[in-house]
Design a protein around this motif. Structure first.
Motif, PDB file in Angstrom:
ATOM      1  N   GLN A  64       1.299 -26.591  -0.195  1.00  0.00           N
ATOM      2  CA  GLN A  64       1.008 -27.502  -1.297  1.00  0.00           C
ATOM      3  C   GLN A  64       1.820 -27.149  -2.537  1.00  0.00           C
ATOM      4  OE1 GLN A  64      -3.241 -27.243  -1.791  1.00  0.00           O
ATOM      5  NE2 GLN A  64      -3.671 -28.152   0.202  1.00  0.00           N
ATOM      6  N   THR A  67       5.423 -28.288  -2.133  1.00  0.00           N
ATOM      7  CA  THR A  67       5.540 -29.742  -2.299  1.00  0.00           C
ATOM      8  C   THR A  67       5.590 -30.111  -3.779  1.00  0.00           C
ATOM      9  OG1 THR A  67       4.365 -30.183  -0.225  1.00  0.00           O
ATOM     10  CG2 THR A  67       4.435 -31.962  -1.842  1.00  0.00           C
ATOM     11  N   LYS A  68       4.727 -29.500  -4.579  1.00  0.00           N
ATOM     12  CA  LYS A  68       4.709 -29.785  -6.014  1.00  0.00           C
ATOM     13  C   LYS A  68       5.955 -29.248  -6.703  1.00  0.00           C
ATOM     14  CE  LYS A  68      -0.272 -30.225  -6.640  1.00  0.00           C
ATOM     15  NZ  LYS A  68      -1.460 -29.826  -7.449  1.00  0.00           N
ATOM     16  N   LYS A  71       8.756 -31.746  -6.134  1.00  0.00           N
ATOM     17  CA  LYS A  71       8.632 -32.941  -6.973  1.00  0.00           C
ATOM     18  C   LYS A  71       9.085 -32.651  -8.398  1.00  0.00           C
ATOM     19  CE  LYS A  71       4.875 -35.147  -4.380  1.00  0.00           C
ATOM     20  NZ  LYS A  71       3.453 -35.605  -4.400  1.00  0.00           N
ATOM     21  N   SER A  72       8.732 -31.478  -8.912  1.00  0.00           N
ATOM     22  CA  SER A  72       9.147 -31.091 -10.264  1.00  0.00           C
ATOM     23  C   SER A  72      10.658 -30.960 -10.346  1.00  0.00           C
ATOM     24  CB  SER A  72       8.484 -29.772 -10.668  1.00  0.00           C
ATOM     25  OG  SER A  72       7.101 -29.934 -10.851  1.00  0.00           O
ATOM     26  N   ASN A 188       1.687 -30.794 -16.347  1.00  0.00           N
ATOM     27  CA  ASN A 188       1.345 -30.692 -14.931  1.00  0.00           C
ATOM     28  C   ASN A 188       2.562 -30.479 -14.043  1.00  0.00           C
ATOM     29  OD1 ASN A 188      -1.391 -31.044 -15.432  1.00  0.00           O
ATOM     30  ND2 ASN A 188      -1.283 -33.273 -15.237  1.00  0.00           N
ATOM     31  N   TYR A 189       3.747 -30.933 -14.502  1.00  0.00           N
ATOM     32  CA  TYR A 189       4.949 -30.782 -13.692  1.00  0.00           C
ATOM     33  C   TYR A 189       5.642 -29.436 -13.934  1.00  0.00           C
ATOM     34  CZ  TYR A 189       6.801 -32.576 -18.123  1.00  0.00           C
ATOM     35  OH  TYR A 189       7.070 -32.783 -19.463  1.00  0.00           O
ATOM     36  N   ILE A 194       1.924 -24.942 -12.025  1.00  0.00           N
ATOM     37  CA  ILE A 194       1.683 -25.027 -10.584  1.00  0.00           C
ATOM     38  C   ILE A 194       1.404 -23.647 -10.011  1.00  0.00           C
ATOM     39  CG2 ILE A 194       2.694 -25.643  -8.353  1.00  0.00           C
ATOM     40  CD1 ILE A 194       4.383 -27.735  -9.913  1.00  0.00           C
TER      41      ILE A 194
END
Length: 243
Positions: A64, A67-68, A71-72, A188-189, A194
């Motif tokens: 997880q 994945t984040k 995206k960032s 959040n990014y 994270i």
């Protein structure tokens, strides 16, 4: 004594255990242990619905997090390229709003002509003055010019100022701010946010060698993505200063 209530059924455990992608095992994380000893624990076991054992697959946290991170990284590259384009970015007016609340993009569109000119097309002739006034009031220091003397002309041009050493240095400064935001801001990014979120999840699990190993792998993964983030920044910085 812990009850037999498990979030995953016993019949599923063998298949999960035989399909480990890496060395992590399923962690049994005890909650609300009975404090009354074995004998009383057995008597109260049927009535104590809060005594459970959670099965936690620590591998999912790394998956997880990755994945984040990905995206960032993608979003960071998009933001850097937008900054690189500067005033030549055809989306430069997209966030503008007219005094009556109408969005710029609802009544006009922007295209690029060559390296030093933008063309703005207004959908309705009656909105031309509204659009030109909006651009002049935007603080972007850009001046719309008519393409012809036709009062019904719905298109006008904006000549972009030549790039200077000072403007390039300002762009690099803006790039640096974007980079720092994706690296360690409270958004959040942010890679730092994270990392922190998944570290907190791991701290809540019963600690053993697998969890400790997962923590180290998460740290290594985070460091790897910070390096990738910096590579993106350096690439765009070099491109700006050499253009």
């Amino acid at each position: 004594m812990l009850s037999r209530t498990l979030p995953l059924t016993v019949t599923r455990l063998p298949s999960l255990l035989t399909h480990r992608q890496i060395h992590y095992s399923l962690i049994l994380n005890a909650k609300n242990k009975n404090k009354h000893g074995n004998e009383k624990g057995k008597k109260n076991n049927k009535n104590d619905k809060d005594d459970t054992v959670d099965i936690v697959d620590v591998q999912q946290y790394l998956t997880q997090a990755k994945t984040k991170f990905d995206k960032s990284l993608i979003l960071h590259e998009v933001k850097l390229n937008e900054c690189k384009q500067g005033k030549s970015n055809v989306h430069i007016f997209d966030s503008l709003t007219l005094p009556n609340g109408t969005k710029f993009t609802d009544i006009a569109t922007t295209t690029q002509k060559g390296k030093n000119m933008l063309l703005v097309s207004v959908f309705d002739p009656k909105d031309v003055k509204k659009i030109t006034s909006c651009i002049l009031a935007s603080g972007l220091n850009l001046t719309p010019e008519k393409m012809s003397n036709d009062p019904q002309e719905q298109m006008f041009k904006i000549t972009l100022p030549p790039r200077t050493k000072e403007s390039r240095l300002q762009q690099v400064k803006d790039l640096k701010q974007i980079f720092e935001g994706f690296k360690s801001s409270n958004s959040n990014y942010s890679l730092g946010v994270i990392r922190r979120d998944y570290m907190n999840k791991l701290k809540k699990i019963q600690q053993n060698d697998d969890v400790k190993r997962c923590v180290k792998d998460l740290e290594a993964l985070h460091k790897d993505y910070v390096n990738k983030l910096q590579e993106q920044f350096k690439h765009v910085e070099k491109n700006i200063m050499s253009s």
